[in-house]
Design an enzyme around this catalytic site. Structure first.
Site, PDB file in Angstrom:
ATOM      1  N   ASP A  38       0.869  -1.187   0.000  1.00  0.00           N
ATOM      2  CA  ASP A  38       0.000   0.000   0.000  1.00  0.00           C
ATOM      3  C   ASP A  38       0.902   1.233   0.000  1.00  0.00           C
ATOM      4  O   ASP A  38       2.135   1.116   0.091  1.00  0.00           O
ATOM      5  CB  ASP A  38      -0.924   0.005   1.237  1.00  0.00           C
ATOM      6  CG  ASP A  38      -2.244   0.740   0.972  1.00  0.00           C
ATOM      7  OD1 ASP A  38      -2.201   1.904   0.514  1.00  0.00           O
ATOM      8  OD2 ASP A  38      -3.312   0.157   1.216  1.00  0.00           O
ATOM      9  N   ASN A  91      -6.088  -4.565  -6.203  1.00  0.00           N
ATOM     10  CA  ASN A  91      -7.198  -4.055  -5.386  1.00  0.00           C
ATOM     11  C   ASN A  91      -7.119  -2.549  -5.133  1.00  0.00           C
ATOM     12  O   ASN A  91      -8.153  -1.915  -4.920  1.00  0.00           O
ATOM     13  CB  ASN A  91      -7.189  -4.819  -4.050  1.00  0.00           C
ATOM     14  CG  ASN A  91      -8.056  -4.167  -3.006  1.00  0.00           C
ATOM     15  OD1 ASN A  91      -9.281  -4.254  -3.072  1.00  0.00           O
ATOM     16  ND2 ASN A  91      -7.440  -3.463  -2.051  1.00  0.00           N
ATOM     17  N   TYR A 157     -14.637   7.616 -12.017  1.00  0.00           N
ATOM     18  CA  TYR A 157     -14.574   6.298 -11.364  1.00  0.00           C
ATOM     19  C   TYR A 157     -15.275   5.240 -12.223  1.00  0.00           C
ATOM     20  O   TYR A 157     -14.753   4.141 -12.440  1.00  0.00           O
ATOM     21  CB  TYR A 157     -15.221   6.391  -9.975  1.00  0.00           C
ATOM     22  CG  TYR A 157     -15.160   5.112  -9.169  1.00  0.00           C
ATOM     23  CD1 TYR A 157     -13.998   4.745  -8.488  1.00  0.00           C
ATOM     24  CD2 TYR A 157     -16.264   4.257  -9.075  1.00  0.00           C
ATOM     25  CE1 TYR A 157     -13.937   3.564  -7.748  1.00  0.00           C
ATOM     26  CE2 TYR A 157     -16.213   3.088  -8.337  1.00  0.00           C
ATOM     27  CZ  TYR A 157     -15.043   2.741  -7.669  1.00  0.00           C
ATOM     28  OH  TYR A 157     -14.989   1.568  -6.936  1.00  0.00           O
ATOM     29  N   LYS A 161     -13.559   1.895 -13.947  1.00  0.00           N
ATOM     30  CA  LYS A 161     -13.943   0.507 -13.656  1.00  0.00           C
ATOM     31  C   LYS A 161     -14.419  -0.218 -14.924  1.00  0.00           C
ATOM     32  O   LYS A 161     -14.229  -1.430 -15.061  1.00  0.00           O
ATOM     33  CB  LYS A 161     -14.988   0.466 -12.539  1.00  0.00           C
ATOM     34  CG  LYS A 161     -14.437   0.956 -11.182  1.00  0.00           C
ATOM     35  CD  LYS A 161     -13.213   0.155 -10.718  1.00  0.00           C
ATOM     36  CE  LYS A 161     -12.735   0.539  -9.330  1.00  0.00           C
ATOM     37  NZ  LYS A 161     -11.556  -0.226  -8.882  1.00  0.00           N
ATOM     38  N   ILE A 190     -19.708  -1.537  -0.422  1.00  0.00           N
ATOM     39  CA  ILE A 190     -19.145  -2.401   0.631  1.00  0.00           C
ATOM     40  C   ILE A 190     -18.790  -1.504   1.817  1.00  0.00           C
ATOM     41  O   ILE A 190     -18.393  -0.344   1.640  1.00  0.00           O
ATOM     42  CB  ILE A 190     -17.872  -3.114   0.105  1.00  0.00           C
ATOM     43  CG1 ILE A 190     -18.173  -3.931  -1.177  1.00  0.00           C
ATOM     44  CG2 ILE A 190     -17.248  -4.008   1.176  1.00  0.00           C
ATOM     45  CD1 ILE A 190     -19.166  -5.062  -1.032  1.00  0.00           C
ATOM     46  N   THR A 192     -16.696   0.081   3.752  1.00  0.00           N
ATOM     47  CA  THR A 192     -15.303   0.500   3.924  1.00  0.00           C
ATOM     48  C   THR A 192     -15.239   2.026   3.922  1.00  0.00           C
ATOM     49  O   THR A 192     -16.231   2.703   3.661  1.00  0.00           O
ATOM     50  CB  THR A 192     -14.386   0.000   2.782  1.00  0.00           C
ATOM     51  OG1 THR A 192     -14.676   0.748   1.601  1.00  0.00           O
ATOM     52  CG2 THR A 192     -14.547  -1.491   2.503  1.00  0.00           C
TER      53      THR A 192
END
Ligand code: NAD
Length: 258
Positions: A38, A91, A157, A161, A190, A192
């Site tokens: 990361d 990811n 975005y 994707k 999700i 997060t």
């Protein structure tokens, strides 16, 4: 603990974040050793501590997925420490800003495409030679429901994707003969940090209402959890998916099922 990934090595990017950390933990629980990467200021130590608590092995690395130099270093370090690479989970991702196209700053588009698309491209470019050395392997790219539907407030975005799915299909076609499988997952919202940021961007002070409206669009009636995405990523890496490549697997509670 299942040992279906015994002897296998995975690289997971964005591994300090919600889905990344859950994926690292899931792969480790199933027997893999993991290179968890990361950005340098991200709390990757928390992911490493979670792995140690499970009794697994992890190598952490500071890694900006936009940088080819970083990719070369991470792949070389991972292969040298663990003897090779079998899986890549691309990811790392950013949501950009919530804004209509005509009000969107130009640099947001560049940043989102750099992380979400170029990062995935460079990751595959760096790791495929390692998978080839092992006689094959698996790559899972994080797309999104935004890879197949439009959302007016996050066009960069959405574009990124959709592009991830194109990269996935292209790589699956090109490297299938070498037994490198490449698939994408498409999560709905999700639980997060990313969704908290998007809820605030869509309506500061109205986050609970925004969340409820999004949940109304999901037949299962709720956001997903990082573990639920990690389970599908692990399946796509595993031998159970040995005849699955070039696919887009939704993990979306039915959100795009129309
Ligand atoms: N959360 C959702 O609702 C959702 C839905 C669909 C798809 N996704 C996708 O899942 C992936 C993970 O998202 P998340 O929800 O866990 O978000 P998150 O913000 O919790 O984690 C993302 C991680 O990526 C890292 N990152 C950002 N830029 C980077 C860069 N340049 N180099 C390396 N790492 C970088 C961040 O530091 C962070 O740790 C993303 O690709 C996201 O687009 C998320």
């Amino acid at each position: 603990m299942s040992q279906r990934f015994e002897g296998k090595v995975a690289i997971v990017t964005g591994a300090a974040g919600g889905i990344g950390r859950a994926t690292v933990e899931r792969l480790v629980r199933d027997g893999a050793r993991v290179v968890a990467t990361d950005l340098k200021d991200a709390p990757i130590d928390e992911t490493a501590a979670a792995v140690e608590a499970i009794g697994g092995e992890v190598l952490t690395a500071a890694h900006d997925v936009r940088s080819w130099d970083d990719w070369q270093r991470v792949v070389a370090e991972g292969a040298s420490r663990f003897g090779g690479i079998d899986y890549l989970v691309n990811n790392a991702g950013i949501e950009g800003a919530v804004a209509a196209i005509d009000e969107s700053p130009e640099d947001v588009f560049d940043q989102v495409l750099a992380v979400n698309v170029k990062g995935v491209f460079l990751g595959m470019k760096a790791v495929i030679p390692q998978l080839r050395k092992r006689g094959g392997g698996a790559i899972v790219n994080l797309a999104s429901v935004a890879g197949v539907i439009g959302e007016a407030a996050i066009a960069p975005y959405v574009a990124s994707k959709h592009a991830v799915i194109g990269l996935t299909k292209s790589a699956a076609t090109g490297y299938g003969p070498e037994q490198v499988r490449v698939n994408a997952v498409g999560p709905a919202p999700i639980e997060t940090r990313m969704m908290r940021a998007l809820e605030t961007g869509l309506g500061a002070g109205e986050e609970a209402t925004i969340k409820a409206a999004l949940e109304e669009r999901i037949p299962l009636g709720r956001y997903g959890t990082p573990d639920e995405v990690a389970a599908v990523i692990a399946f796509l890496c595993s031998d159970d998916a040995r005849y699955v490549t070039g696919s887009f697997y939704t993990v979306d509670g039915g959100m795009t099922n129309y």
